[in-house]
Design an enzyme around this catalytic site. Structure first.
Site, PDB file in Angstrom:
ATOM      1  CB  ILE A 136      -0.888   0.054   1.261  1.00 40.91           C
ATOM      2  CG1 ILE A 136      -1.721  -1.205   1.419  1.00 40.91           C
ATOM      3  CG2 ILE A 136      -1.780   1.277   1.229  1.00 40.91           C
ATOM      4  CD1 ILE A 136      -2.419  -1.285   2.760  1.00 40.91           C
ATOM      5  CB  SER A 137       2.142   3.235   1.987  1.00 39.33           C
ATOM      6  OG  SER A 137       3.132   3.875   2.737  1.00 39.33           O
ATOM      7  CB  VAL A 183       7.161  -1.535   3.633  1.00 42.07           C
ATOM      8  CG1 VAL A 183       6.507  -1.895   2.309  1.00 42.07           C
ATOM      9  CG2 VAL A 183       8.578  -1.078   3.400  1.00 42.07           C
ATOM     10  CG  ASP A 196       3.926  12.494  11.645  1.00 40.29           C
ATOM     11  OD1 ASP A 196       3.974  13.652  11.179  1.00 40.29           O
ATOM     12  OD2 ASP A 196       4.264  11.492  10.995  1.00 40.29           O
TER      13      ASP A 196
HETATM   14  P1  ADP Z   1       4.451   6.009   7.566  1.00 43.25           P
HETATM   15  O1  ADP Z   1       3.774   7.322   7.240  1.00 43.25           O
HETATM   16  O2  ADP Z   1       5.317   6.123   8.775  1.00 43.25           O
HETATM   17  O3  ADP Z   1       5.135   5.396   6.421  1.00 43.25           O
HETATM   18  P2  ADP Z   1       1.774   5.051   8.059  1.00 43.25           P
HETATM   19  O4  ADP Z   1       1.323   4.294   9.264  1.00 43.25           O
HETATM   20  O5  ADP Z   1       1.313   6.461   7.943  1.00 43.25           O
HETATM   21  O6  ADP Z   1       3.355   4.948   7.983  1.00 43.25           O
HETATM   22  O7  ADP Z   1       1.318   4.256   6.797  1.00 43.25           O
HETATM   23  C1  ADP Z   1       1.619   4.676   5.503  1.00 43.25           C
HETATM   24  C2  ADP Z   1       0.399   4.644   4.622  1.00 43.25           C
HETATM   25  O8  ADP Z   1      -0.145   3.338   4.577  1.00 43.25           O
HETATM   26  C3  ADP Z   1      -0.726   5.505   5.135  1.00 43.25           C
HETATM   27  O9  ADP Z   1      -0.622   6.806   4.658  1.00 43.25           O
HETATM   28  C4  ADP Z   1      -1.946   4.819   4.612  1.00 43.25           C
HETATM   29  O10 ADP Z   1      -2.217   5.224   3.290  1.00 43.25           O
HETATM   30  C5  ADP Z   1      -1.542   3.370   4.604  1.00 43.25           C
HETATM   31  N1  ADP Z   1      -2.003   2.691   5.813  1.00 43.25           N
HETATM   32  C6  ADP Z   1      -1.349   2.516   6.968  1.00 43.25           C
HETATM   33  N2  ADP Z   1      -2.073   1.825   7.852  1.00 43.25           N
HETATM   34  C7  ADP Z   1      -3.235   1.542   7.235  1.00 43.25           C
HETATM   35  C8  ADP Z   1      -4.432   0.845   7.627  1.00 43.25           C
HETATM   36  N3  ADP Z   1      -4.548   0.297   8.829  1.00 43.25           N
HETATM   37  N4  ADP Z   1      -5.418   0.760   6.723  1.00 43.25           N
HETATM   38  C9  ADP Z   1      -5.303   1.316   5.515  1.00 43.25           C
HETATM   39  N5  ADP Z   1      -4.226   1.958   5.091  1.00 43.25           N
HETATM   40  C10 ADP Z   1      -3.196   2.085   5.934  1.00 43.25           C
HETATM   41 MN    MN Z   2       2.157   8.325   7.811  1.00 43.64          MN
END
Ligand code: ADP
Ligand code: MN
Length: 558
Positions: free
Chosen positions: A302-303, A309, A447
């Protein structure tokens, strides 16, 4: 069907195949890798994982001379889920066998294994990795052989079909170099004029029909251009190659199946991002989760952030003590340590982790981020704040419920266009959540911004709380102020007339009553409060409660 890369006018693929058989030397005669023990091949074949072999027809004679027999060319690569379920089936079968023949198993295990909980679940994975390594080495050798044999000769042969790792599946960089080495650009050739539709050309005696062997052969060659672009047809046109219908049809068939295969591999590639983005140890952890049935499949990434990750996965079976959500998000905290260095200040000064911090090695500190996120999410869940629900934490991997539906994550607040009505709703909800977070969870997000708020089901969900700290954190109030600034700016820009400015918001959330009417003074007061807290902690070794409903500065809490 051997890939044809003959580049002069010597003839069709039959001819090339002949060359390839008479001129080439079996790679097994030279390469070290080819002579390496076959051990890793067998266990793979039994579960059909080795499978990177192309859909080639029967291999040439040399192949059957290989000491460990003909590679299994019919099995195809299968998905993670397939592997897992096969593995599961195997395990179940083993279990049954164990039950049926307990004494045999005891003997089989022999006197050498003394531990009670020897974990062999990762053996398959390790074997797979070995196999991958082996395949790559084998291919590299094959390529070297190819180069050596082709040399400067005008007719070149390709061992492509005998590679273990198909080009679509492998690092394409080397293939690109191969292509640049090609002396004749296959796409530069002039196309022969095509036959008009009436089926014949010429006049009188000189008429040639479309059935004419030469014309037809050329046409077939030209038609090869219509194959998928990935299908390398070589320079058939440039060398005036005439393909018989039979050969053309065989080629066409092959091209189509290649196309389908490439699509399949591509899909697999997308889905195996999970495997590429993380290190082998993490991969093992993920495999184990699928293996244990906790997760059904890991579908994709997803990201990819600097510090983590995030993957999507379908939830597996519920256990006695756990209900697994239908869709999960897996947050893998990156174990590359550099990125975490600048986060030290969040955790180092967090009294909850203070004692442990100094004693930990960096790898463990990364686990603490995951642990922190888990604890913080649990607190939020308990307070009823919309946020992902923790499913499980394993080392630096946190599994939580997925916010979104059908693999599509809910959009971040920054990416979604809300009606003014929804915007206002989102604002009040955010204000509420910030207060709850502070008062009920004793946390500052640290954050908070439109990047870490998701819009789902008509409300705002908070995510990404690994860096969240308690308000008594030496910089807790500064973090809160920063959060307030982000939130205030976002909603003010979003047209919410009622939105408080950052200072008002700070007071509304913290219950403090900082009266400074400009940012600089406000921040100075915040820092003074933090210093007071810190001194208190130093003097009393206890934390302060930063929230006080009557607006007083933090007071010693006992
Ligand atoms: P970081 O910003 O430190 O990389 P995040 O926890 O913000 O980590 O996660 C990154 C991205 O992943 C988020 O912006 C979101 O789009 C997606 N994401 C994270 N956790 C979830 C979740 N539980 N359900 C859906 N999408 C998620
Ligand atoms: Mn984030």
């Amino acid at each position: 069907m051997g890939r044809l890369t003959a580049r002069d006018g010597q003839g069709g693929p039959g001819r090339t195949r002949k060359v390839s058989q008479s001129e080439r030397r079996c790679p097994e005669e030279g390469p070290r890798s080819c002579r390496s023990p076959p051990a890793p091949v067998c266990p793979m074949d039994s579960v059909g994982v080795a499978a990177a072999a192309p859909d080639a027809g029967p291999g040439p004679a040399w192949q059957s001379k290989c000491p460990w027999g003909t590679p299994n060319t019919t099995s195809i690569s299968c998905s993670l889920a397939d592997v897992m379920s096969e593995q599961l089936a195997k395990e179940l079968q083993l279990e049954e066998e164990n039950a049926a023949f307990p004494e045999v198993v005891a003997v089989a295990e022999g006197p050498f294994i003394t531990g009670e909980n020897i974990d062999t679940s990762s053996d398959l994975m390790l074997a797979q990795m070995l196999q991958m390594e082996f395949d790559r080495e084998y291919d590299a050798q094959l390529r070297r052989e190819e180069k050596k044999i082709n040399g400067d000769s005008k007719v070149s042969i390709s061992f492509e079909n005998y590679r273990k790792v198909h080009p679509y599946d492998s690092d394409s960089s080397e293939d690109e170099v191969d292509w640049q080495d090609t002396r004749h650009d296959p796409y530069r050739a002039d196309k022969p004029t095509t036959t008009p539709r009436r089926g014949f050309i010429g006049k009188g005696k000189d008429i040639t029909t479309k059935h004419d062997e030469v014309v037809c052969g050329r046409k077939n060659t030209a038609r090869m251009e219509n194959f998928a672009p990935e299908f390398q047809v070589g320079d058939g046109i440039g060398m005036d190659l005439k393909l018989s219908n039979q050969v053309f049809n065989a080629l066409k068939q092959h091209a189509y199946s290649e196309e389908r295969r490439s699509a399949r591999l591509h899909e697999k590639k997308e889905h195996s991002t999970a495997e590429k983005a993380v290190d082998p140890k993490t991969r093992l952890l993920l495999y184990k989760m699928v293996n244990a049935g906790m997760l059904e499949t890991i579908t994709g990434c997803i990201s990819t952030g600097k510090e983590s990750v995030v993957f999507h996965a379908y939830g597996g079976n519920a256990t006695e003590d756990k209900v697994i959500p239908p869709e999960c998000a897996i947050k893998v905290f990156k174990t590359t340590l550099n990125e975490f260095k600048n986060r030290d200040k969040y955790i180092k000064d967090d009294y909850r982790f203070k004692d442990r911090f100094s004693k930990l090695n960096p790898r463990k500190i990364i686990r603490m981020w995951a642990e922190k996120e888990m604890h913080n999410l649990t607190r939020m869940q308990n307070a009823g704040i919309p946020c992902p629900q923790v499913v499980i934490l394993k080392k630096h991997v946190l599994v939580m419920s997925f916010i979104g539906k059908d693999q599509i994550p809910a959009p971040k607040l920054k990416d979604v266009t809300l009606s003014s009505e929804d915007m206002k709703k989102a604002y009040y909800q955010t204000l509420n959540m910030m207060q709850q977070l502070y008062r009920e969870c004793n946390l500052v997000h640290a954050d908070l911004s439109e990047y870490n708020m998701l819009w789902h089901d008509g409300k705002v969900w908070l995510i990404d709380v690994s860096q969240s700290v308690e308000p008594t954190h030496p910089h807790g109030l500064e973090f809160l102020f920063r959060d307030c600034r982000n939130v205030a700016q976002f909603f003010q820009k979003g047209g919410v007339a009622e939105a408080l400015n950052e200072r008002e918001l700070f007071n509304a959330v913290s219950g403090l009553n900082i009266s400074a009417d400009n940012e600089v003074d406000f921040q100075a007061e915040i820092e003074a409060l933090e210093k007071m807290n810190e001194d208190h902690v130093q003097n009393h070794g206890k934390k302060l409660s930063t929230f006080s409903s009557d607006g007083d500065p933090p007071i010693y809490d006992e």
